[in-house]
Design a protein around this motif. Sequence first.
Motif, PDB file in Angstrom:
ATOM      1  N   ARG A  73      22.366  -5.238  -2.110  1.00  0.00           N
ATOM      2  CA  ARG A  73      23.173  -4.011  -2.219  1.00  0.00           C
ATOM      3  C   ARG A  73      24.537  -4.333  -2.819  1.00  0.00           C
ATOM      4  O   ARG A  73      25.003  -3.667  -3.747  1.00  0.00           O
ATOM      5  N   GLN A  74      25.179  -5.383  -2.307  1.00  0.00           N
ATOM      6  CA  GLN A  74      26.498  -5.757  -2.806  1.00  0.00           C
ATOM      7  C   GLN A  74      26.437  -6.266  -4.249  1.00  0.00           C
ATOM      8  O   GLN A  74      27.306  -5.941  -5.059  1.00  0.00           O
ATOM      9  N   ALA A  75      25.424  -7.043  -4.560  1.00  0.00           N
ATOM     10  CA  ALA A  75      25.284  -7.580  -5.921  1.00  0.00           C
ATOM     11  C   ALA A  75      25.066  -6.458  -6.923  1.00  0.00           C
ATOM     12  O   ALA A  75      25.676  -6.440  -7.999  1.00  0.00           O
ATOM     13  N   ARG A  76      24.212  -5.499  -6.587  1.00  0.00           N
ATOM     14  CA  ARG A  76      23.965  -4.362  -7.487  1.00  0.00           C
ATOM     15  C   ARG A  76      25.247  -3.551  -7.694  1.00  0.00           C
ATOM     16  O   ARG A  76      25.555  -3.142  -8.811  1.00  0.00           O
ATOM     17  N   ALA A  77      25.989  -3.326  -6.623  1.00  0.00           N
ATOM     18  CA  ALA A  77      27.242  -2.566  -6.730  1.00  0.00           C
ATOM     19  C   ALA A  77      28.233  -3.307  -7.624  1.00  0.00           C
ATOM     20  O   ALA A  77      28.884  -2.699  -8.488  1.00  0.00           O
ATOM     21  N   TYR A  78      28.339  -4.604  -7.449  1.00  0.00           N
ATOM     22  CA  TYR A  78      29.269  -5.398  -8.253  1.00  0.00           C
ATOM     23  C   TYR A  78      28.863  -5.390  -9.731  1.00  0.00           C
ATOM     24  O   TYR A  78      29.708  -5.179 -10.608  1.00  0.00           O
ATOM     25  N   LEU A  79      27.590  -5.617  -9.996  1.00  0.00           N
ATOM     26  CA  LEU A  79      27.121  -5.631 -11.392  1.00  0.00           C
ATOM     27  C   LEU A  79      27.334  -4.272 -12.065  1.00  0.00           C
ATOM     28  O   LEU A  79      27.769  -4.209 -13.219  1.00  0.00           O
ATOM     29  N   ALA A  80      27.044  -3.197 -11.355  1.00  0.00           N
ATOM     30  CA  ALA A  80      27.254  -1.858 -11.914  1.00  0.00           C
ATOM     31  C   ALA A  80      28.736  -1.636 -12.224  1.00  0.00           C
ATOM     32  O   ALA A  80      29.088  -1.099 -13.277  1.00  0.00           O
ATOM     33  N   LEU A  81      29.597  -2.070 -11.318  1.00  0.00           N
ATOM     34  CA  LEU A  81      31.041  -1.940 -11.528  1.00  0.00           C
ATOM     35  C   LEU A  81      31.495  -2.702 -12.767  1.00  0.00           C
ATOM     36  O   LEU A  81      32.405  -2.273 -13.474  1.00  0.00           O
ATOM     37  N   ARG A  82      30.844  -3.823 -13.054  1.00  0.00           N
ATOM     38  CA  ARG A  82      31.180  -4.643 -14.220  1.00  0.00           C
ATOM     39  C   ARG A  82      30.490  -4.169 -15.501  1.00  0.00           C
ATOM     40  O   ARG A  82      30.574  -4.822 -16.532  1.00  0.00           O
ATOM     41  N   GLY A  83      29.778  -3.041 -15.428  1.00  0.00           N
ATOM     42  CA  GLY A  83      29.196  -2.459 -16.626  1.00  0.00           C
ATOM     43  C   GLY A  83      27.784  -2.921 -16.972  1.00  0.00           C
ATOM     44  O   GLY A  83      27.300  -2.668 -18.076  1.00  0.00           O
ATOM     45  N   TRP A  84      27.099  -3.586 -16.038  1.00  0.00           N
ATOM     46  CA  TRP A  84      25.722  -4.006 -16.270  1.00  0.00           C
ATOM     47  C   TRP A  84      24.784  -2.849 -15.953  1.00  0.00           C
ATOM     48  O   TRP A  84      24.971  -2.129 -14.981  1.00  0.00           O
ATOM     49  N   HIS A  85      23.757  -2.657 -16.789  1.00  0.00           N
ATOM     50  CA  HIS A  85      22.712  -1.659 -16.530  1.00  0.00           C
ATOM     51  C   HIS A  85      21.673  -2.313 -15.636  1.00  0.00           C
ATOM     52  O   HIS A  85      21.163  -3.387 -15.954  1.00  0.00           O
ATOM     53  N   LEU A  86      21.362  -1.657 -14.533  1.00  0.00           N
ATOM     54  CA  LEU A  86      20.418  -2.213 -13.549  1.00  0.00           C
ATOM     55  C   LEU A  86      19.113  -1.435 -13.573  1.00  0.00           C
ATOM     56  O   LEU A  86      19.122  -0.211 -13.488  1.00  0.00           O
ATOM     57  N   PHE A  87      18.008  -2.146 -13.698  1.00  0.00           N
ATOM     58  CA  PHE A  87      16.700  -1.511 -13.633  1.00  0.00           C
ATOM     59  C   PHE A  87      16.312  -1.304 -12.182  1.00  0.00           C
ATOM     60  O   PHE A  87      16.584  -2.148 -11.331  1.00  0.00           O
ATOM     61  N   GLU A  88      15.668  -0.166 -11.916  1.00  0.00           N
ATOM     62  CA  GLU A  88      15.204   0.118 -10.559  1.00  0.00           C
ATOM     63  C   GLU A  88      13.948  -0.695 -10.279  1.00  0.00           C
ATOM     64  O   GLU A  88      13.042  -0.750 -11.111  1.00  0.00           O
ATOM     65  N   LYS A  89      13.885  -1.310  -9.116  1.00  0.00           N
ATOM     66  CA  LYS A  89      12.747  -2.162  -8.777  1.00  0.00           C
ATOM     67  C   LYS A  89      11.415  -1.424  -8.842  1.00  0.00           C
ATOM     68  O   LYS A  89      10.417  -1.995  -9.250  1.00  0.00           O
ATOM     69  N   SER A  90      11.390  -0.175  -8.462  1.00  0.00           N
ATOM     70  CA  SER A  90      10.129   0.571  -8.442  1.00  0.00           C
ATOM     71  C   SER A  90       9.545   0.737  -9.850  1.00  0.00           C
ATOM     72  O   SER A  90       8.379   1.049 -10.003  1.00  0.00           O
ATOM     73  N   ARG A  91      10.370   0.508 -10.873  1.00  0.00           N
ATOM     74  CA  ARG A  91       9.910   0.682 -12.253  1.00  0.00           C
ATOM     75  C   ARG A  91       9.539  -0.648 -12.916  1.00  0.00           C
ATOM     76  O   ARG A  91       9.163  -0.664 -14.069  1.00  0.00           O
ATOM     77  N   TYR A  92       9.663  -1.754 -12.190  1.00  0.00           N
ATOM     78  CA  TYR A  92       9.266  -3.042 -12.755  1.00  0.00           C
ATOM     79  C   TYR A  92       7.747  -3.078 -12.872  1.00  0.00           C
ATOM     80  O   TYR A  92       7.039  -2.681 -11.961  1.00  0.00           O
ATOM     81  N   PRO A  93       7.232  -3.604 -13.960  1.00  0.00           N
ATOM     82  CA  PRO A  93       5.779  -3.652 -14.144  1.00  0.00           C
ATOM     83  C   PRO A  93       5.118  -4.879 -13.521  1.00  0.00           C
ATOM     84  O   PRO A  93       3.913  -5.009 -13.578  1.00  0.00           O
ATOM     85  N   TRP A  94       5.875  -5.776 -12.914  1.00  0.00           N
ATOM     86  CA  TRP A  94       5.342  -7.085 -12.566  1.00  0.00           C
ATOM     87  C   TRP A  94       4.639  -7.173 -11.236  1.00  0.00           C
ATOM     88  O   TRP A  94       3.900  -8.103 -10.992  1.00  0.00           O
TER      89      TRP A  94
END
Length: 103
Positions: free
Chosen positions: A13-34
């Motif tokens: 949760r904290q890592a995703r919030a930090y990355l989003a704040l820094r301008g990184w686009h985050l893929f939602e896990k439910s949409r991963y094909p793996w």
Amino acid sequence: GKVVGLGEAELERQARAYLALRGWHLFEKSRYPWGQGQPDIIAVRNGRCLLIELKAARPGTKLRASQERQKLSLEAAGCTLHILRSLEEVMELVSDAADGIGR
């Protein structure tokens, strides 16, 4: 007293919030094909892609077999799966990744 690291869910949760704040686009896990073994975080920014697996900072915490298989597959494809154990490690990775942007 003994310092206890964050659990994986809170670390994510904290890592995703930090990355989003820094301008990184985050893929939602439910949409991963793996399926099983997929990285916890896939983040992209300015042509860079970060594949991150988060592990609790407890002794003995390691990749599950499905995660180890995905790691090997990603490495065979020329990618790096970053295995991180703290928000500080996420911040350091993002700082290192930013160094190559715009050069």
